[in-house]
Design an enzyme around this catalytic site. Sequence first.
Site, mmCIF file in Angstrom:
data_model
loop_
_atom_site.group_PDB
_atom_site.id
_atom_site.type_symbol
_atom_site.label_atom_id
_atom_site.label_comp_id
_atom_site.label_asym_id
_atom_site.label_seq_id
_atom_site.Cartn_x
_atom_site.Cartn_y
_atom_site.Cartn_z
ATOM 1 N N GLU A 1 -8.418 32.678 2.108
ATOM 2 C CA GLU A 1 -8.542 31.303 1.625
ATOM 3 C C GLU A 1 -9.151 31.339 0.231
ATOM 4 O OE1 GLU A 1 -8.617 27.617 0.714
ATOM 5 O OE2 GLU A 1 -7.786 28.088 2.697
ATOM 6 N N CYS B 1 1.437 4.035 3.852
ATOM 7 C CA CYS B 1 2.337 4.048 5.015
ATOM 8 C C CYS B 1 3.706 3.530 4.594
ATOM 9 C CB CYS B 1 1.785 3.170 6.133
ATOM 10 S SG CYS B 1 0.137 3.622 6.686
ATOM 11 N N CYS C 1 -7.366 -0.937 7.795
ATOM 12 C CA CYS C 1 -6.564 0.281 7.693
ATOM 13 C C CYS C 1 -6.586 0.918 9.071
ATOM 14 C CB CYS C 1 -7.131 1.247 6.647
ATOM 15 S SG CYS C 1 -6.136 2.746 6.433
ATOM 16 N N CYS D 1 3.658 21.445 6.008
ATOM 17 C CA CYS D 1 3.560 19.993 5.920
ATOM 18 C C CYS D 1 4.703 19.432 5.077
ATOM 19 C CB CYS D 1 2.213 19.581 5.332
ATOM 20 S SG CYS D 1 1.925 20.202 3.673
ATOM 21 N N CYS E 1 0.839 -1.208 0.000
ATOM 22 C CA CYS E 1 0.000 0.000 0.000
ATOM 23 C C CYS E 1 0.868 1.251 0.000
ATOM 24 C CB CYS E 1 -0.917 -0.014 1.224
ATOM 25 S SG CYS E 1 -1.908 1.479 1.406
#
Length: 774
Positions: free
Chosen positions: A309, A54, A137, A384, A51
């Site tokens: 935004e 992760c 999951c 991030c 997958c």
Amino acid sequence: MRKTKSGASAVAPTLPRKEGGEESIGPGGVSRASEGRAGSTAAKCRYFGDCGGCQLQDKPYEEQLALKAQRATELLKLAGWTAPIPVHPSPDEWYYRNKMEFSFQDVFPAPPMGQDYLLLGLKRKGRWDKVMNLAECHLLSPEAPRLLDAVHAWALRENLEPYNLHKQTGFLRHLVVREAKNTPDRMVLLVTNPGSLPEASFVEAVRSAYPATSVLWGVNTKSADVARTDKVKKLYGEDQITEELLGRRFRISPYSFFQTNTRGAGALYGLLRGWLAELKPKHVLDLYCGSGAIALCVADLCERVLGVEIIESAVLDARHNAQANKVGNAEFMAAKTEELLPILAAQNLDVDLVVTDPPRSGMHPDATRALRDLGAPHLIYVSCNPKALVADRSRRSSAWTCSPTPTTSRPWRSCARTSCRPLEPRMKIPRLIDTNVAGHSALPTPRRIHELLPSPKRSRETVAEGRQYIRDILDGKDKRRFLVVGPCSIHDPEAALDYARRLKKLADRVADRFLIAMRVYFEKPRTAVGWKGLINDPDMDDSFRVEEGLKRARRLLCTITEMGLCTATEALDPITPQYLSELVCWHAIGARTIESQVHRELASGLSSPVGFKNGTDGNVQVAIDAMRSSLRPHHFLGVDPDGRTSVYRTRGNAYCHLVLRGGRKPNYDRASIGRCERALAAARVRRKIMVDCSHGNSGKDPRRQPAVFAACADQARRGGSCIIGMMVESNLKEGSQPIPSGPGGPARLRYGVSVTDKCLGWPDTEAMILKAAR
């Protein structure tokens, strides 16, 4: 928080063990996991390695944190940060995410007829075009795999075709799931290509396996493999969920950004609050603000915060959240940051702290340059992706100095606080707009209120029939008289319904002589100050919960018209009719607004007949002028059902008429009526008059209204008069009462008694109309 030589500080990434990065970089910039490597342990998920979601599950969490700290230190050296960067663990190692996007795909090569041809899950490792089914999951919640199984089985039962990215064919594309962690709300959004969806069976499949409070359907007409839609349809529940964070409640729509790790976001925002408490900024600018989480969590620590935004639905959520949390010093704008920031910098906007939380790619180069020109002394950068942070740092050049401090958040969600030295002293220009505005909050759009409180079929029939009856009376086709009867203003919906039930029975009894509409006035113009009506302040305590006022007004109109009783109200605020007008049979333009161009334009576009009252001093000519104006087409600014400012083009309203309400003296006598009729004829407008039996015609004494009513009825009965009806201010009980001040004041009001003008009581009202009917 560790101080630096420049007095500035910053924050490094903090990560749990899950999400993937870009290309060959895992969550936190570390190389992807591989089977059999040194130090590996058994991964929790059976799909690990296949997958693409992760990458580090096979390493102990403490080792993951160490690897991420090492990689972060290496990356941020490029920005001049030489000290090691510690990281904090996520509060939750498993089931920490509040949003996931799952993909549909067809099985290739196609299986034999009757076998499973559909995949639903996450993309395979290193593949953008390959999906793998998931039976477990550990990112979202334990219930999520059951939802995937149920939707998978539903799609097979309904024989629905999954989307093929290569051919760009098929129907099912994405399944988006959002979960609140501190409330029970959960959202499921199905994204498809255009086509027909078996809606009921989809809702049933979702609800049977998963505690969804919101089930939505969106259609994506574009080829890009993103879970975005042109429009969202609500299939079950609401079209948003509510989350709680740091004592605040947040409405989250399908595409509103909200930190993916809710508890991690709480820790991050707690850190931001600590910094702002130390810096004590007055004016804060929050860039890429999403649904306003950061802005609203720090608003109490500054005088004013402005959020920016690009996603309009997120801005609407942010404005709603500000109102729901009673935050009056937060404003939000829908705009591209790179386009708005240069404008703000050119205007010398007074900002002393900027918070920016850009997407993974970082800030637009134009935005970073404009930040430098803005000259705010402090910047907090939430990132991030440390690579993007370093790139943006280089664009800001030497005007900014930073150093790292730890925080807690989701994978690679890092934060940096920086100090800025403006390149040169600049003169601050005084603020030129909103200098007397303490704040504003957004309302749901008219369309949204209509969706929440749809008009019943019987209500629509009542309004359509009522409007036609009034037109027929004005045209002389219907010989009945038109009566508008009811409270001066509505303040208690329960009492209003009590009155409506009585009036409906009376209207049925006299239906051969009179067409009766209930006076349902929600807005009150004030000569000076005072309570301005149910919509403006529904709780009568200066809380001004306008959204709640609109909902109460609409519920009441729906209920009254569903009884089969016509309604009448005053058109006062030019925006309110978008929320209510399809439930109103007749509108009035009041004596205080009769000279207003805005109201004349508004009347020209209303779908109902409109009565124009003479001026407060008794001047009739201003009402005649207003009628002439409203008969004509107009172009003016207004708000459309989706809340957008629009230019309206009207045809003009052919069913305008005069309402005489007296002035310095009464004007309902035969001589006054004759003069008005001649003035109407000279102006070539409709020679039809309604008489308001209250106000100047009764000397504001409700006990005189029956005499005025009887005199007008007598004139109409004798013939040769242009009187087509009367208006009466009436309530359950006679008189009026002041609104008690202090806590709990409205609760002490007497039931059925007006809080504005004095009204005639119900027994006298009923007797007056029955007598005239005989």
